[in-house]
Design a protein around this motif. Structure first.
Motif, PDB file in Angstrom:
ATOM      1  N   ALA A 260       0.821  -1.214   0.000  1.00  0.00           N
ATOM      2  CA  ALA A 260       0.000   0.000   0.000  1.00  0.00           C
ATOM      3  C   ALA A 260       0.859   1.271   0.000  1.00  0.00           C
ATOM      4  O   ALA A 260       0.318   2.391   0.012  1.00  0.00           O
ATOM      5  CB  ALA A 260      -0.921   0.003   1.212  1.00  0.00           C
ATOM      6  N   GLY A 261       2.177   1.091   0.035  1.00  0.00           N
ATOM      7  CA  GLY A 261       3.073   2.256  -0.057  1.00  0.00           C
ATOM      8  C   GLY A 261       3.269   2.998   1.247  1.00  0.00           C
ATOM      9  O   GLY A 261       3.689   4.154   1.256  1.00  0.00           O
ATOM     10  N   ARG A 262       3.003   2.315   2.390  1.00  0.00           N
ATOM     11  CA  ARG A 262       3.098   3.004   3.682  1.00  0.00           C
ATOM     12  C   ARG A 262       4.210   2.453   4.574  1.00  0.00           C
ATOM     13  O   ARG A 262       4.281   2.816   5.755  1.00  0.00           O
ATOM     14  CB  ARG A 262       1.751   2.868   4.422  1.00  0.00           C
ATOM     15  N   HIS A 263       5.026   1.581   4.046  1.00  0.00           N
ATOM     16  CA  HIS A 263       6.050   0.949   4.894  1.00  0.00           C
ATOM     17  C   HIS A 263       7.360   0.920   4.110  1.00  0.00           C
ATOM     18  O   HIS A 263       7.427   0.362   3.019  1.00  0.00           O
ATOM     19  CB  HIS A 263       5.598  -0.470   5.261  1.00  0.00           C
ATOM     20  N   LEU A 264       8.400   1.554   4.692  1.00  0.00           N
ATOM     21  CA  LEU A 264       9.749   1.524   4.092  1.00  0.00           C
ATOM     22  C   LEU A 264      10.603   0.582   4.937  1.00  0.00           C
ATOM     23  O   LEU A 264      10.538   0.618   6.170  1.00  0.00           O
ATOM     24  CB  LEU A 264      10.350   2.940   4.096  1.00  0.00           C
ATOM     25  N   SER A 265      11.425  -0.235   4.267  1.00  0.00           N
ATOM     26  CA  SER A 265      12.299  -1.158   4.989  1.00  0.00           C
ATOM     27  C   SER A 265      13.744  -0.982   4.514  1.00  0.00           C
ATOM     28  O   SER A 265      14.024  -0.176   3.603  1.00  0.00           O
ATOM     29  CB  SER A 265      11.832  -2.596   4.785  1.00  0.00           C
ATOM     30  N   THR A 266      14.646  -1.704   5.123  1.00  0.00           N
ATOM     31  CA  THR A 266      16.057  -1.648   4.725  1.00  0.00           C
ATOM     32  C   THR A 266      16.788  -2.867   5.289  1.00  0.00           C
ATOM     33  O   THR A 266      16.200  -3.651   6.036  1.00  0.00           O
ATOM     34  CB  THR A 266      16.722  -0.345   5.224  1.00  0.00           C
ATOM     35  N   LEU A 267      18.055  -3.008   4.914  1.00  0.00           N
ATOM     36  CA  LEU A 267      18.885  -4.098   5.426  1.00  0.00           C
ATOM     37  C   LEU A 267      19.918  -3.556   6.396  1.00  0.00           C
ATOM     38  O   LEU A 267      20.577  -2.556   6.097  1.00  0.00           O
ATOM     39  CB  LEU A 267      19.648  -4.786   4.281  1.00  0.00           C
ATOM     40  N   ALA A 268      20.079  -4.215   7.522  1.00  0.00           N
ATOM     41  CA  ALA A 268      21.148  -3.867   8.464  1.00  0.00           C
ATOM     42  C   ALA A 268      22.034  -5.094   8.617  1.00  0.00           C
ATOM     43  O   ALA A 268      21.846  -5.895   9.528  1.00  0.00           O
ATOM     44  CB  ALA A 268      20.550  -3.431   9.795  1.00  0.00           C
ATOM     45  N   PHE A 269      22.976  -5.247   7.686  1.00  0.00           N
ATOM     46  CA  PHE A 269      23.876  -6.410   7.691  1.00  0.00           C
ATOM     47  C   PHE A 269      25.279  -6.030   8.188  1.00  0.00           C
ATOM     48  O   PHE A 269      25.817  -6.666   9.085  1.00  0.00           O
ATOM     49  CB  PHE A 269      24.007  -6.999   6.267  1.00  0.00           C
ATOM     50  N   SER A 270      25.890  -5.001   7.577  1.00  0.00           N
ATOM     51  CA  SER A 270      27.304  -4.701   7.884  1.00  0.00           C
ATOM     52  C   SER A 270      27.480  -4.379   9.358  1.00  0.00           C
ATOM     53  O   SER A 270      26.681  -3.646   9.931  1.00  0.00           O
ATOM     54  CB  SER A 270      27.776  -3.500   7.066  1.00  0.00           C
TER      55      SER A 270
ATOM     56  N   TYR B 259      13.673  -2.898   9.974  1.00  0.00           N
ATOM     57  CA  TYR B 259      15.035  -3.253   9.583  1.00  0.00           C
ATOM     58  C   TYR B 259      15.126  -4.776   9.466  1.00  0.00           C
ATOM     59  O   TYR B 259      14.631  -5.484  10.352  1.00  0.00           O
ATOM     60  CB  TYR B 259      16.042  -2.816  10.654  1.00  0.00           C
ATOM     61  N   VAL B 260      15.748  -5.252   8.394  1.00  0.00           N
ATOM     62  CA  VAL B 260      16.067  -6.683   8.295  1.00  0.00           C
ATOM     63  C   VAL B 260      17.502  -6.832   8.805  1.00  0.00           C
ATOM     64  O   VAL B 260      18.441  -6.293   8.207  1.00  0.00           O
ATOM     65  CB  VAL B 260      15.930  -7.199   6.847  1.00  0.00           C
ATOM     66  N   VAL B 261      17.639  -7.530   9.935  1.00  0.00           N
ATOM     67  CA  VAL B 261      18.903  -7.548  10.683  1.00  0.00           C
ATOM     68  C   VAL B 261      19.492  -8.958  10.681  1.00  0.00           C
ATOM     69  O   VAL B 261      18.764  -9.940  10.875  1.00  0.00           O
ATOM     70  CB  VAL B 261      18.638  -7.087  12.141  1.00  0.00           C
ATOM     71  N   SER B 262      20.811  -9.027  10.489  1.00  0.00           N
ATOM     72  CA  SER B 262      21.506 -10.323  10.550  1.00  0.00           C
ATOM     73  C   SER B 262      22.221 -10.472  11.888  1.00  0.00           C
ATOM     74  O   SER B 262      22.642  -9.478  12.491  1.00  0.00           O
ATOM     75  CB  SER B 262      22.547 -10.401   9.422  1.00  0.00           C
ATOM     76  N   ALA B 263      22.364 -11.700  12.317  1.00  0.00           N
ATOM     77  CA  ALA B 263      23.179 -12.001  13.512  1.00  0.00           C
ATOM     78  C   ALA B 263      23.515 -13.483  13.467  1.00  0.00           C
ATOM     79  O   ALA B 263      22.793 -14.267  12.820  1.00  0.00           O
ATOM     80  CB  ALA B 263      22.396 -11.699  14.792  1.00  0.00           C
ATOM     81  N   LEU B 264      24.577 -13.862  14.150  1.00  0.00           N
ATOM     82  CA  LEU B 264      24.877 -15.295  14.235  1.00  0.00           C
ATOM     83  C   LEU B 264      23.732 -15.998  14.958  1.00  0.00           C
ATOM     84  O   LEU B 264      23.177 -15.463  15.930  1.00  0.00           O
ATOM     85  CB  LEU B 264      26.193 -15.519  14.992  1.00  0.00           C
ATOM     86  N   ALA B 265      23.384 -17.167  14.464  1.00  0.00           N
ATOM     87  CA  ALA B 265      22.316 -17.940  15.101  1.00  0.00           C
ATOM     88  C   ALA B 265      22.758 -18.348  16.508  1.00  0.00           C
ATOM     89  O   ALA B 265      23.947 -18.581  16.738  1.00  0.00           O
ATOM     90  CB  ALA B 265      22.025 -19.175  14.252  1.00  0.00           C
ATOM     91  N   PRO B 266      21.803 -18.443  17.452  1.00  0.00           N
ATOM     92  CA  PRO B 266      22.178 -18.764  18.841  1.00  0.00           C
ATOM     93  C   PRO B 266      23.102 -19.980  18.946  1.00  0.00           C
ATOM     94  O   PRO B 266      24.068 -19.963  19.693  1.00  0.00           O
ATOM     95  CB  PRO B 266      20.831 -19.017  19.523  1.00  0.00           C
ATOM     96  N   GLU B 267      22.792 -21.016  18.166  1.00  0.00           N
ATOM     97  CA  GLU B 267      23.613 -22.242  18.273  1.00  0.00           C
ATOM     98  C   GLU B 267      24.557 -22.401  17.073  1.00  0.00           C
ATOM     99  O   GLU B 267      25.125 -23.477  16.872  1.00  0.00           O
ATOM    100  CB  GLU B 267      22.711 -23.489  18.373  1.00  0.00           C
ATOM    101  N   GLY B 268      24.716 -21.342  16.279  1.00  0.00           N
ATOM    102  CA  GLY B 268      25.578 -21.431  15.094  1.00  0.00           C
ATOM    103  C   GLY B 268      27.023 -21.722  15.480  1.00  0.00           C
ATOM    104  O   GLY B 268      27.514 -21.201  16.482  1.00  0.00           O
ATOM    105  N   THR B 269      27.703 -22.517  14.665  1.00  0.00           N
ATOM    106  CA  THR B 269      29.084 -22.862  15.020  1.00  0.00           C
ATOM    107  C   THR B 269      30.109 -22.206  14.092  1.00  0.00           C
ATOM    108  O   THR B 269      31.239 -21.966  14.467  1.00  0.00           O
ATOM    109  CB  THR B 269      29.295 -24.391  14.972  1.00  0.00           C
ATOM    110  N   GLY B 270      29.703 -21.873  12.850  1.00  0.00           N
ATOM    111  CA  GLY B 270      30.652 -21.271  11.900  1.00  0.00           C
ATOM    112  C   GLY B 270      30.395 -19.785  11.719  1.00  0.00           C
ATOM    113  O   GLY B 270      29.344 -19.273  12.137  1.00  0.00           O
ATOM    114  N   PRO B 271      31.330 -19.065  11.082  1.00  0.00           N
ATOM    115  CA  PRO B 271      31.211 -17.608  10.936  1.00  0.00           C
ATOM    116  C   PRO B 271      30.074 -17.153  10.025  1.00  0.00           C
ATOM    117  O   PRO B 271      29.684 -15.988  10.063  1.00  0.00           O
ATOM    118  CB  PRO B 271      32.570 -17.198  10.347  1.00  0.00           C
ATOM    119  N   THR B 272      29.555 -18.063   9.182  1.00  0.00           N
ATOM    120  CA  THR B 272      28.446 -17.655   8.306  1.00  0.00           C
ATOM    121  C   THR B 272      27.114 -18.268   8.754  1.00  0.00           C
ATOM    122  O   THR B 272      26.125 -18.202   8.019  1.00  0.00           O
ATOM    123  CB  THR B 272      28.730 -18.075   6.838  1.00  0.00           C
ATOM    124  N   ASP B 273      27.077 -18.817   9.951  1.00  0.00           N
ATOM    125  CA  ASP B 273      25.822 -19.432  10.441  1.00  0.00           C
ATOM    126  C   ASP B 273      24.902 -18.354  10.993  1.00  0.00           C
ATOM    127  O   ASP B 273      24.657 -18.277  12.209  1.00  0.00           O
ATOM    128  CB  ASP B 273      26.119 -20.481  11.528  1.00  0.00           C
TER     129      ASP B 273
END
Ligand SMILES: Cc1cc2nc3c(=O)[nH]c(=O)nc-3n(C[C@H](O)[C@H](O)[C@H](O)COP(=O)(O)OP(=O)(O)OC[C@H]3O[C@@H](n4cnc5c(N)ncnc54)[C@H](O)[C@@H]3O)c2cc1C
Length: 383
Positions: A111-121, A161-175
């Motif tokens: 409907a054009g009323r919501h702006l979003s973005t990525l917060a990765f870095s 905001y679409v936010v990235s983070a390591l998963a709680p039980e992630g073991t590798g740097p890209t998990d």
């Protein structure tokens, strides 16, 4: 909305709203809320979303054309739009656990009323956005998260905001896992103003998340599946979008240079700059050749994305790497051809020149893309 209707709407927003204020917003470092309103009213915020949430369901070809049109008028706004489209695409691809919760937000975008973005870095892993150093911690309702996000386009001006983070039980740097964090979430703040060399009007400021509570129905991916979403959902559209921004900048640089070469006079010779100097005509021609070359690359990438094949990921990587360099080269040539008039900020060329330098440092940076391309040609694992 059809492809042609979307491009016409983008042209109208660009000429009525973006072009008249791009110079002043750049000077003041002012985020254009009018531009976001106009994009919303024209239906462009939901361009790529499916029809059942009010979107237009349009694909890479329309997206690229709209991006280049907006960027030709104001690359800051184009980048706001790009990060929004990526946010919307990631929300739309949410796994089944979040589908019901995000549906109303997707309808708001439609409907054009919501702006979003990525917060990765993140400050900790810098341009290596695929390896967040923040980690979500599980609690009874979902997770809580603290993170330092180093650049977030439209910071303070979005609804989510679409936010990235390591998963709680992630073991590798890209998990990693991706989460949808509404702007009003307690603990989320914009920590410093944005004062960049270029793209000055897009509020690419750092944000902090301090012990933010994120309920499980706002977890967008499975645990540890954030990396796959970054590669499959975000990367192709981001690289196509940034290449299209570069194309818009190149087109604006060519147009601005043509205007200057026709209008500026050597009165003592009775000729315009363009009539008088073959060297300027040759440099203008090189700018045009490079701009059309970039356009052809983008057409090829669109075709590859519409009909994926073995070479598609290579083209995704190549196109952004090439576009970043071409935009810098074309706008640098424009600065030289337009001489002291450009240097003294009498023309819009120097804004284009500054804006063009962002593409190569936005992740994946031009250097990282070359590293990926070289490794993939040699059969070396990328990560
Ligand atoms: C205007 C703007 C808007 C942005 N918006 C967003 C946003 O909305 N969301 C978001 O998540 N991020 C955003 N970013 C961040 C961006 O994507 C990058 O993460 C950031 O620009 C990286 O800067 P850095 O100083 O941390 O780079 P560094 O990682 O410190 O890189 C420094 C140099 O090293 C090179 N380098 C790094 N790694 C390698 C490698 N493996 N091989 C070869 N060379 C390498 C880089 O190319 C660069 O030249 C934005 C950035 C800018 C400038």
């Amino acid at each position: 909305m059809t492809h042609d209707a979307a491009v016409l709407k983008a042209q109208k927003v660009a000429s009525d709203v973006l072009a008249p204020s791009a110079g002043q917003n750049d000077k003041l470092g002012r985020f254009s809320t009018e531009a976001v309103e106009a994009l919303g009213e024209s239906g462009l915020l939901g361009l790529t979303l499916p029809a059942d949430v009010g979107g237009s369901g349009l694909g890479p070809s329309t997206f690229a054309a709209v991006m280049a049109t907006l960027a030709e008028a104001d690359a800051s706004v184009a980048m706001v739009y790009l990060m929004h489209i990526l946010g919307a695409a990631t929300i739309s691809a949410a796994h089944s656990g979040a589908a019901e919760t995000v549906a109303p937000m997707l309808r708001e975008i439609g409907a054009g009323r919501h702006l979003s973005t990525l917060a990765f870095s993140e400050a900790g892993s810098r341009s290596h956005f695929w390896a967040p150093v923040s980690r979500a911690h599980r609690n009874a309702k979902g997770v809580h998260l603290s993170a330092r996000k180093s650049w977030v386009t439209s910071a303070g001006h979005v609804q989510s905001y679409v936010v990235s983070a390591l998963a709680p039980e992630g073991t590798g740097p890209t998990d990693s896992t991706l989460y949808l964090v509404p702007a009003e979430t307690r603990g989320l703040s914009v920590v410093a103003p944005w004062d960049g060399l270029g793209l000055r009007a897009n509020a690419s400021a750092p944000i902090a998340l301090e012990d933010c509570e994120i309920p499980s129905d706002l977890q967008l991916t499975d645990d540890g599946a954030g990396f796959q979403a970054m590669l499959n959902v975000v990367l192709p559209l981001f690289n196509l979008g940034t290449a299209s921004v570069a194309l818009g900048l190149c087109r604006a640089a060519v147009a601005g240079t043509v205007t200057h070469l026709k209008g500026a006079k050597f009165e003592h010779l009775g000729q315009s700059l363009g009539e008088s100097l073959p060297t300027l005509r040759a440099q203008l021609a090189t700018m045009q050749i490079d701009t059309d070359g970039l356009s052809a690359r983008i057409d090829n990438l669109v075709d590859q994305l519409e009909k994926p094949r073995e070479t598609t990921m290579l083209r995704v990587l190549e196109t952004k790497a090439a576009a970043g360099d071409i935009a810098i080269s074309v706008t640098s040539t424009a600065m030289r051809v337009c001489g002291g008039a450009a240097f003294s900020k009498h023309l819009n060329i120097e804004r284009l020149f500054r804006d063009a330098h962002a593409g190569a440092v936005m992740a994946p940076t031009g250097d990282v893309l070359r590293e990926f391309i070289g490794k993939s040609l040699l059969g070396i694992p990328l990560f």
